[in-house]
Design an enzyme around this catalytic site. Structure first.
Site, PDB file in Angstrom:
ATOM      1  N   THR A   1       2.047  -1.600   1.022  1.00 32.45           N
ATOM      2  CA  THR A   1       3.297  -2.088   0.441  1.00 32.45           C
ATOM      3  C   THR A   1       4.006  -0.968  -0.299  1.00 32.45           C
ATOM      4  OG1 THR A   1       4.300  -3.433  -1.279  1.00 32.45           O
ATOM      5  CG2 THR A   1       1.946  -3.069  -1.480  1.00 32.45           C
TER       6      THR A   1
ATOM      7  N   ASP B   1       5.957  -1.469  -2.558  1.00 29.65           N
ATOM      8  CA  ASP B   1       6.146  -1.913  -3.941  1.00 29.65           C
ATOM      9  C   ASP B   1       5.014  -1.481  -4.867  1.00 29.65           C
ATOM     10  OD1 ASP B   1       8.568  -3.141  -3.369  1.00 29.65           O
ATOM     11  OD2 ASP B   1       7.574  -4.951  -2.649  1.00 29.65           O
TER      12      ASP B   1
ATOM     13  N   MET C   1      14.609   0.326  -4.124  1.00 29.61           N
ATOM     14  CA  MET C   1      13.925  -0.952  -3.963  1.00 29.61           C
ATOM     15  C   MET C   1      13.004  -1.271  -5.143  1.00 29.61           C
ATOM     16  SD  MET C   1      12.993  -1.046   0.097  1.00 29.61           S
ATOM     17  CE  MET C   1      14.180  -1.736   1.264  1.00 29.61           C
TER      18      MET C   1
ATOM     19  N   TYR D   1      16.720   0.647   3.580  1.00 29.75           N
ATOM     20  CA  TYR D   1      15.649   0.929   4.548  1.00 29.75           C
ATOM     21  C   TYR D   1      15.360   2.424   4.695  1.00 29.75           C
ATOM     22  CZ  TYR D   1      15.260  -3.841   6.469  1.00 29.75           C
ATOM     23  OH  TYR D   1      15.016  -5.181   6.648  1.00 29.75           O
TER      24      TYR D   1
END
EC number: 2.7.1.90
Lengths: 422, 422
Positions: free
Chosen positions: B145, B147, B193, B300
């Site tokens: 991930t 994140d 992000m 992206y």
């Protein structure tokens, strides 16, 4: 100028900076150091022509050989740039008198100006100082612009690296959206620079090649936006490939001639919001097709991306700086070195030269036969033109995972004159 | 499972893809091929778990050794990903029965699921099929991930490369705005992000180092947006340095708890416009300080940027895939390999293992002592944590100036069962 006691030189960077404008600076400085009998010190203008007007001159002789060499792999303008256009002699003789005063005070006989179309105009005006005001100076323009819109030269240093960044990023983001498309995002929109000419947007088309086909819809500033046709094309791509990538130039216009980005956005308090065109296109897709989308705006990232610079571009940027000094040493004035393409496959190029009065204030647009008939893609001819410009990689050195970009000392030369108000 | 006739394996990619999730796939596939006595074919799910439910299985034995190897340098999800979370057994037994039906039909005894927190939950549920529905299967989760919010593991494959991209881009754009600041842009805003955790935004802080100081203001989702304090900080930076860079997480919230991006933007026709947070921050700066700005949204581009991937990250992504297979071969079930940090300077790490029930649905936030007291920067402790994760470059091969990313054949295995409606 070419004979007798060496004269000092002035070099400055102008307009929007690029990933390789410092490579041109490197070419100028390294080459000038090879002609000590003709060129004394090179003074760099702090923030372009403003440095000349305010006598804010950087003594580049204080920089080490290593620091100058590192300019080749450092993006942005090491001496600071400016957006400042000299008015005509009639409109502002005071500025020209001041330039001569500064040049005289620092024994400057060479003027190298590194910029685009507007800057070429400044350089042209300076090149005429011998005639107009009787001050002998050789002014050589060093081409630079991500917009690739200078005439005569085959292409402009700065453009190839933006083109490579956009082509690579478009390919990568397209791979991403293709992976997500089954249950999530089906359209990715990338906004790129180019307010007047679609050169950078065209580079997005390079992401798709014979062995890596990608459905890409390009929105060029040269083609009036046709909403229905655009939506039908995106829809057809999504139906055929499962996803679609849109590369949109910031300069794309509605049929009424207004920028598509300028949709009069207002926030909850009624304040105008300066948005990009990508979210506008995203909204059009959401409303017209109901597809899930993502959008990105590359902005400065695209023109500063030295980490993925094109080797062709770096080589040419350096060569233009080098050639400018060599032209000066040969006694030339009011010219600009150019890139002349010898062949596309294999890619061969050489250095040419153009008279400045043919360069200043002329904008080179995309030829019509570079855009496909439907207005959304690039032709084979365009591809043949673009592909060599992104060839080769030229990676900067890294330390602890980060690119090592140089910061110069930028030591100011001692002022000899009084203050000047801009 | 570890003894007797080899069983086939299922591998799938889930959730948002990354620059290195295919490196994990490469690790799984290359390692599985080393254990032919224990693992037969590896079937990849087309579009994650959906491929299992719909019996849309890709026969990876049809791919060449070279193609599998090339996954290591190819971003995105080569088999397609999905956003699809299995409900609980009580809520949707039909799906679990179907999974068993497909696994039985294709003799699948190993389940490798490559994803983040939600996907770990799916993997956990599958790992319990032996107990709950009497079907013997070993389910191993492969962490992924951008994140960086999975617990236990020191970091998550995917994050290091986004972090490197953001750190490099922030440095490059900051050099750009510094060059322009005298007469033009003084603030550059980069949206990154991270809707819940500020790990990616924190990486922007790595752009500034002792030898390359850059004034960066980070807006974290963990810190409630304080407009007055923010404007004062930007203003102070511009006064001191001439410019300022802002890195803003998409997840930053107003004091009222709403996303700052969600400002109720409307276009000229009154339609709601889904904007990013970068233009909102830009408007706040324009209104509050009157400074010229530029803004970018990486979207992206940041998670697909294999061209500037972190070598640490690529190595770890591969190692996680490899370790997952080795754990399976050792008979493990319901676990996830992890990255265990041994030391930060010099960076050393090893592979660990975590029980899946401690991983699923747990979100790791930024520790409070990773954010400076003013809420706008990263602490030395945070830097020590982050720096190793962006170490090293791992460039893909290029052809004609473009990175050569592989596209697999993705040959479907023959279906043996009837259709299944999702």
């Amino acid at each position: 100028m070419a004979k007798g006691k060496p004269k000092n030189a002035f070099y400055a960077q102008s307009g929007g900076v690029t990933a390789v404008i410092n490579a041109s600076a490197c070419g100028v400085l390294e080459t000038a150091r090879k002609y000590p009998k003709k060129i004394g010190k090179v003074y760099a203008g702090r923030n372009g022509i403003i440095g000349a007007l305010t006598e804010d001159l950087i003594d580049t002789s204080k920089e080490s050989v290593a620091a100058i060499k590192a300019l080749r792999h450092t993006p942005s303008g090491a001496f600071g740039s400016c957006r400042y256009k000299l008015k005509s002699l009639e409109q502002n003789k005071r500025e020209y008198d001041r330039l001569i005063e500064v040049f005289k005070a620092h024994d400057i006989g060479y003027f190298f100006y590194n910029g685009g179309g507007d800057s070429a105009d400044t350089c042209l005006k300076v090149s005429q100082l011998s005639e107009t005001l009787g001050y002998p100076i050789q002014a050589i323009h060093v081409p630079k612009t991500v917009d690739n819109d200078l005439p005569i030269t085959d292409n402009c240093p700065g453009f190839g690296s933006v083109a490579k960044y956009i082509a690579v990023s478009t390919r990568e983001a397209s791979f991403d959206v293709a992976s997500m498309a089954k249950t999530s995002t089906k359209v990715f929109i990338l906004e790129v620079m180019g307010r007047h000419a679609g050169w950078i947007a065209a580079a997005g088309g390079l992401a798709s090649t014979q062995d890596t086909e990608i459905p890409i819809v390009i929105l060029f500033p040269e083609v009036s936006f046709d909403k229905a046709k655009f939506l039908a094309t995106v829809d057809a791509n999504v139906k055929k490939y499962g996803y679609c990538t849109v590369v949109v130039s910031e300069g794309v216009k509605s049929p009424d001639g207004k920028f598509l980005a300028d949709q009069g956005l207002k926030d909850a308090f009624g304040h105008a919001q300066l948005g990009g065109v990508a979210p506008v296109v995203a909204s059009i897709i959401k409303e017209g097709l109901g597809l899930k989308y993502h959008w990105g705006v590359a902005d400065y990232l695209q023109r500063a991306a030295r980490h993925i610079a094109s080797k062709s571009d770096v080589d040419q940027a350096y060569a233009m700086g080098k050639a400018a000094v060599e032209l000066a040493v040969k006694g030339k004035n009011s010219v600009m070195p150019t890139v002349e393409r010898v062949s596309s496959k294999p890619y061969k190029w050489k250095v040419g030269v153009a008279p400045l009065n043919k360069v200043a204030n002329v904008e080179k647009m995309m030829p019509k036969d570079f855009i496909t008939d439907d207005g959304f893609g690039i032709t084979a001819k365009c591809r043949t033109y673009l592909e060599p410009l992104i060839q080769g990689e030229d990676y900067p050195p890294y330390k602890n995972g980060m690119p090592q970009y140089v910061r110069l000392k930028n030591v100011a030369a001692k002022k000899k004159l009084g203050e000047f108000k801009l």
